[in-house]
Design a protein around this motif. Sequence first.
Motif: not given
Length: 737
Positions: A230-233, A249-270
């Motif tokens: 589970a990812l605390g983001i 930056p293009a690398s940051a946009v791509n990173w965020l896109d990868r994160l959006s397609r992750a199958t992990n459980e997620t929850f927000p940190l503060q």
Amino acid sequence: MTKNRLPKTLRALVATAVGLVSLGIGTGAAAVESAPAVTLSPASMAVAEDDVTVDISQSAGFLTGASALTLTVTVENSTEAELVAGTLAIQSGVRAIESRTELTDWLAGTGKTRSDRAVTTVAVPALGPGVRHTATPITISADILGLPDQAGAYPLDAQYTADATVVNAPETIVFTPDATDRPLGVAVAAPITAPPGSTGLLSADALAQHTLPAGVLTRQLDGLIDRPVALGIDPMIIASIRALGSAAPASAVNWLDRLSRATNETFPLQFADADASVQAQAGLAGLLNPTSLLYSLNPENFTEPVTPDDETTPTDPLATEDPQGTPDPTDPTATPSPTPEPGEPTLPTLAELTEWPYTTTGVVWPDRDTVRAADLPVFSASGATTTIVSSSNVTTEKGYTPGAAGTAGDASVLVTDAVASAALQRAATAGTTEQQLDALADLAGQLMVIASEEDAPARTLLLTLDREWPPTGSRLSDAITALSAMPTVSSTALSAAGAQRAEAVAIADAPQSPERIALVKRLTTREANLASFSTMLAEPALLTGRERAEILALLAVSWRDDNDGWTAAASAHDTQTTTTLESVSIAATSPILMVSNQSSLPFSVRNELDYPVTVVLQASSSSLKLNVNSSVTQEIPANARETVRVPVEARLGNGEVTVQLQLYSPQSAVIGESALVPVTVRADWEGIGAAILVVLVSLLFIGGLIRTVRKRRSDPRAASETTDSDAPATADDTGKR
């Protein structure tokens, strides 16, 4: 695992401390590093204080009935004296360790557990100062160790003897005849965070650095994406990328896109992974959240060019009309088509910048060993439904290791196993393969003992990775893979762990340091001052939003591992806030001489902010000699100094008067310090000056008249003409006429 030789008294203290922790829940953070068992003869006391270490590395985290593994044993002499040739004896025990207390005692070199079965003995040559010797790998199996057909964690020991120097390195070997028997559920949670800062949002340069192939954010995502974790983001990372708009930056946009397609459980940190417990202990009624990120938005990064209407674009490829509307340069009557104006920028809101499809919300994850029982109501008031706490931060009356789901009073908690989590963290952040295998062996031993505890119901443990970044994504991934393959382990989702039957636990208060709490109080007090100050702006959020975001960044959990850096960053922020609060003020004014009954006194107001402000200048007189008619409201442009004129009226004679000036915002908030300006009132000088002027003008007129008369009398022609004109006319004169 590296074993250091310690004096017997120190070993006793370590064992006592660990034992006290284990009384609460059966484990303690103090048991993470295994202390050695040491046998010293009087002849060896001279080297007892020196560092002689024995390290055992296992090629696998566990041993099955049909497999074998190898042991690599290393002896290192860090003393200044030479050690004579000695031996290394490998021994094992045939009785499984039955409890975590027994395991803690064994690894600390105390207790009744014995490794009394000789496996093999190898020779160790003489070791000079600083010399390290690695023995030939030793292959072991269940038969060689004499293990019964029973799963468990068994004692394993390497004893190094060189003359009077004896060093023991206690270990465990995890054995399971049936690797498919997995009664113990294990859930894992890990944070996705960036290195701590103080700017509130990550800059484009920082994001580009962190999302490089070897960047910290990339390493985390590479090791955890699509894994049973589970990812605390941290929402700050998401907002930082989106706030840059087209400049991200293009690398940051791509990173965020990868994160959006992750199958992990997620929850927000503060936001910014702000430390929740220190906020509660600083007396805040609720946890801080960002209020606005408007200050970070550049409209140019959110402007899209206007595209031509599709209906006016010719579709015939042979058409002679220019689809771009470019005029014919040979046509003198042609007028150029206007260049399309860019579209109006649409700035994203705070909600749009931080929005994310989390699978779970309402989770608060303070730093380990920082929570008090009194903090939980503050978390609940902030919308928290679950708090993640370390097992070393709670106590329980159960005789076994409790599962993850728990209740502390009226609050729901998820209890992480401190010792097992520390072993997993060491495996994920290991610098070498040997260090990782060593940590995984420790982890396997802990989990096997937990699974073997008597009278324990079926339960799920929660392990967490700390706010520390792995050297590579593969190291992190390997640690998670090895955990999932361990005997007795069944990977479980965080939501499933929390849904199990909760057991009662009590929070063992672990308050934050007074210095840290005091600093948080100062930050929030200064924030309140800045909130009043910002009411001069048309958009107060430009200042208050930045201040809140920067405070949250300064409260990041990761700062706790760098107290000096955190103190310096907080001090720099405090200086910056002071500069902001002093950026609008009344400029120094020279003494004023007032010579009329009514006038407008000029005062200068400076604004060093990058935004225009609206101020109200209020003046008051120290004497009835001068009456101030009203306050004056005026806008001061950004980075400018303007003169504000205040109407005044002189009364009751002349004299020295002091005018007190004070700036206010339109909402009556006091701005800056007041100023005193001496004014000399000489209102009667106006009448005296007018009378003097009239007298001077009259004198000039009379003088001019007298001069004209005297001039005429002194001129003969003028006198003759005057006489002739005055004589009576004669008859001849009449006739001539």
